[in-house]
Design an enzyme around this catalytic site. Structure first.
Site, mmCIF file in Angstrom:
data_model
loop_
_atom_site.group_PDB
_atom_site.id
_atom_site.type_symbol
_atom_site.label_atom_id
_atom_site.label_comp_id
_atom_site.label_asym_id
_atom_site.label_seq_id
_atom_site.Cartn_x
_atom_site.Cartn_y
_atom_site.Cartn_z
ATOM 1 N N LYS A 1 69.343 48.436 37.621
ATOM 2 C CA LYS A 1 68.467 48.573 38.799
ATOM 3 C C LYS A 1 67.883 47.256 39.313
ATOM 4 C CE LYS A 1 69.330 51.865 39.566
ATOM 5 N NZ LYS A 1 70.798 52.118 39.719
ATOM 6 N N THR A 2 68.565 46.181 39.016
ATOM 7 C CA THR A 2 68.055 44.882 39.479
ATOM 8 C C THR A 2 68.987 44.199 40.484
ATOM 9 O OG1 THR A 2 69.131 43.743 37.656
ATOM 10 C CG2 THR A 2 66.858 44.461 37.284
ATOM 11 N N THR B 1 72.701 44.921 40.388
ATOM 12 C CA THR B 1 74.058 44.874 39.810
ATOM 13 C C THR B 1 75.135 45.166 40.868
ATOM 14 O OG1 THR B 1 73.006 45.919 37.908
ATOM 15 C CG2 THR B 1 75.410 45.746 37.863
ATOM 16 N N HIS C 1 75.641 45.143 30.988
ATOM 17 C CA HIS C 1 74.181 45.206 30.934
ATOM 18 C C HIS C 1 73.667 44.702 29.584
ATOM 19 C CE1 HIS C 1 73.588 47.197 34.701
ATOM 20 N NE2 HIS C 1 74.067 48.355 34.360
ATOM 21 N N ARG D 1 65.115 40.963 38.999
ATOM 22 C CA ARG D 1 64.328 41.482 40.117
ATOM 23 C C ARG D 1 62.873 41.669 39.692
ATOM 24 N NH1 ARG D 1 65.661 47.405 42.903
ATOM 25 N NH2 ARG D 1 64.634 46.947 44.872
ATOM 26 N N SER E 1 62.870 51.855 41.012
ATOM 27 C CA SER E 1 64.302 52.076 41.207
ATOM 28 C C SER E 1 64.886 52.869 40.031
ATOM 29 C CB SER E 1 64.999 50.717 41.349
ATOM 30 O OG SER E 1 66.345 50.902 41.665
ATOM 31 N N TYR F 1 66.981 38.669 42.876
ATOM 32 C CA TYR F 1 67.314 39.658 43.911
ATOM 33 C C TYR F 1 66.570 39.342 45.212
ATOM 34 C CZ TYR F 1 67.541 44.395 46.004
ATOM 35 O OH TYR F 1 67.738 45.468 46.841
ATOM 36 N N ARG G 1 69.831 53.165 47.209
ATOM 37 C CA ARG G 1 68.691 54.020 47.567
ATOM 38 C C ARG G 1 68.035 53.465 48.824
ATOM 39 N NH1 ARG G 1 63.119 54.653 46.202
ATOM 40 N NH2 ARG G 1 63.198 52.508 45.460
ATOM 41 N N LYS G 2 67.169 52.435 48.663
ATOM 42 C CA LYS G 2 66.451 51.883 49.812
ATOM 43 C C LYS G 2 66.642 50.373 49.953
ATOM 44 C CE LYS G 2 62.422 54.808 50.501
ATOM 45 N NZ LYS G 2 60.957 54.799 50.308
HETATM 46 P P1 A3P Z 1 66.305 50.567 45.129
HETATM 47 O O1 A3P Z 1 66.324 51.700 44.160
HETATM 48 O O2 A3P Z 1 65.006 49.814 45.111
HETATM 49 O O3 A3P Z 1 66.691 50.971 46.494
HETATM 50 P P2 A3P Z 1 71.686 48.328 40.486
HETATM 51 O O4 A3P Z 1 72.817 48.018 41.372
HETATM 52 O O5 A3P Z 1 71.394 47.261 39.451
HETATM 53 O O6 A3P Z 1 71.793 49.685 39.908
HETATM 54 O O7 A3P Z 1 70.385 48.295 41.388
HETATM 55 C C1 A3P Z 1 70.174 49.270 42.349
HETATM 56 C C2 A3P Z 1 69.194 48.742 43.384
HETATM 57 O O8 A3P Z 1 69.862 47.794 44.206
HETATM 58 C C3 A3P Z 1 68.708 49.862 44.282
HETATM 59 O O9 A3P Z 1 67.389 49.501 44.660
HETATM 60 C C4 A3P Z 1 69.700 49.773 45.428
HETATM 61 O O10 A3P Z 1 69.255 50.368 46.610
HETATM 62 C C5 A3P Z 1 69.861 48.259 45.557
HETATM 63 N N1 A3P Z 1 71.130 47.877 46.207
HETATM 64 C C6 A3P Z 1 72.322 48.482 46.080
HETATM 65 N N2 A3P Z 1 73.239 47.870 46.863
HETATM 66 C C7 A3P Z 1 72.603 46.850 47.487
HETATM 67 C C8 A3P Z 1 73.025 45.869 48.429
HETATM 68 N N3 A3P Z 1 74.252 45.830 48.900
HETATM 69 N N4 A3P Z 1 72.093 44.981 48.876
HETATM 70 C C9 A3P Z 1 70.834 45.018 48.407
HETATM 71 N N5 A3P Z 1 70.372 45.934 47.522
HETATM 72 C C10 A3P Z 1 71.250 46.840 47.054
#
Ligand code: A3P
Length: 310
Positions: free
Chosen positions: A59-60, A62, A119, A141, A149, A207, A275-276
């Site tokens: 969730k940072t 990836t 990870h 992040r 997240s 991030y 997500r967002k």
């Molecule tokens: P949020 O839950 O805050 O929206 P990971 O890829 O490590 O699982 O992290 C997921 C987080 O990265 C989520 O954050 C997701 O929305 C965001 N994310 C995914 N794709 C992205 C992109 N192309 N650019 C920026 N953030 C992205």
């Protein structure tokens, strides 16, 4: 493996109201399946000097890092209209070693393709990753957005409604150091310290920095990986194209990321990884008390390290 896992400390994530057990191994927590994959990786994976490891705590960023690195490494083979990122999840473009070693076997990596993701915390990487001197990119992040997240990701993955998933319990668990591949601060500090010792081998990306200044960071990433852009590529807009292709807006609107599932993370739908992508989303979830608690905790954990995560 089963017998060995039963000897490790275990924790049930009660806030999720499903039976999710995390296991503690080598000072980090993870699920049974990922732990099995991690142990198999440690035992069987042999890194090559040309490998490039994309490392992160969940969730940072990836998914974004995988997309950017893939687009950079393949920019001579594909352009913005032909990239596999348009039809495949970034998680299928760059395999996740803990999972792919279980599916594909001993060496899940295509020898002609340098990228592989994990990870695993730095101290738990396979010994050959360190001895081969291969490159490592680590994305991290701010803690509060990572907590939110992870909360939503797990909640949605287990199909639990907001009402049935108390955020304060998830928050407390995180603060106790119990989170996917956590303690979160130790995960980041492991790579942070390794970068201080070997800056040529380990690139750290924040991030939030990639969001504010994608051009500088994408060029930095490309140079570090050994795929620098030529002047001609820069002037013809290749860097901008990669940034647009990998942007949240673009990727999250593609069919594959709206409705598909990736081969290597088939348990969850691709859309859960998008997500967002909003900095500061945590403000909607944290009480003043929570903010104070996490700030104090992070100050304690990071004190004297030089790492700032706010
Ligand atoms: P949020 O839950 O805050 O929206 P990971 O890829 O490590 O699982 O992290 C997921 C987080 O990265 C989520 O954050 C997701 O929305 C965001 N994310 C995914 N794709 C992205 C992109 N192309 N650019 C920026 N953030 C992205």
């Amino acid at each position: 493996m089963e017998e060995m896992l039963e000897t490790f400390p275990q924790h049930n994530c009660t806030w999720l109201k499903v039976n999710l057990t995390l296991y503690k191994y080598q000072n980090f927590w993870t699920t049974k399946q990922f732990l099995e994959g991690g142990i198999l990786t440690q035992k069987n994976f042999k890194a090559e000097p040309t490998d490039i490891f994309l490392c992160s705590c969940p969730k940072t960023g990836t998914t974004w890092l995988k997309a950017l690195a893939f687009a950079i490494v393949t920019c001579h083979n594909f352009n913005k209209s032909t990239s596999p990122l348009l039809t495949s999840s970034p998680h299928d473009c760059v395999p996740f070693i803990e999972k792919s070693i279980q599916i594909v076997g001993k060496n899940p990596k295509d020898s002609n393709f340098p990228l592989i993701a994990t990870h695993l915390p730095y101290p738990s990487l396979p010994e050959s990753v360190i001895s081969s001197n291969c490159k490592i990119v680590y994305i991290y992040r701010n803690t509060k957005d990572a907590i939110v997240s992870q909360y939503h990701f797990l909640r949605k993955a287990f199909m639990i409604s907001l009402e049935d998933a108390p955020f304060d319990m998830a928050f407390d668990e995180f603060c106790q150091g119990i989170s996917a591949y956590g303690p979160y601060w130790d995960h980041i500090l492991g790579y942070w310290k390794a970068n201080l010792e070997s800056p040529d081998r380990i690139l750290l990306l924040k991030y939030e920095d990639v969001k504010t200044d994608p051009i500088t960071n994408v060029k930095k990433l490309a140079e570090f990986m050994g795929y620098p852009f030529s002047i001609k590529e820069e002037t013809s807009g290749v860097v901008d194209d990669i940034i647009k292709l990998c942007s949240f807006k673009n990727l999250s609107n593609l069919d594959v990321n709206k409705t598909g599932r990736s081969k290597f993370c088939s348990e969850v739908e691709n859309r859960l990884f998008m997500r967002k992508a909003k900095d500061g989303d945590w403000e909607k979830y944290f009480t003043d008390e929570m903010k104070e608690k996490i700030d104090k905790l992070m100050d304690e954990k990071l004190s004297g390290t030089g790492l700032v995560l706010k």
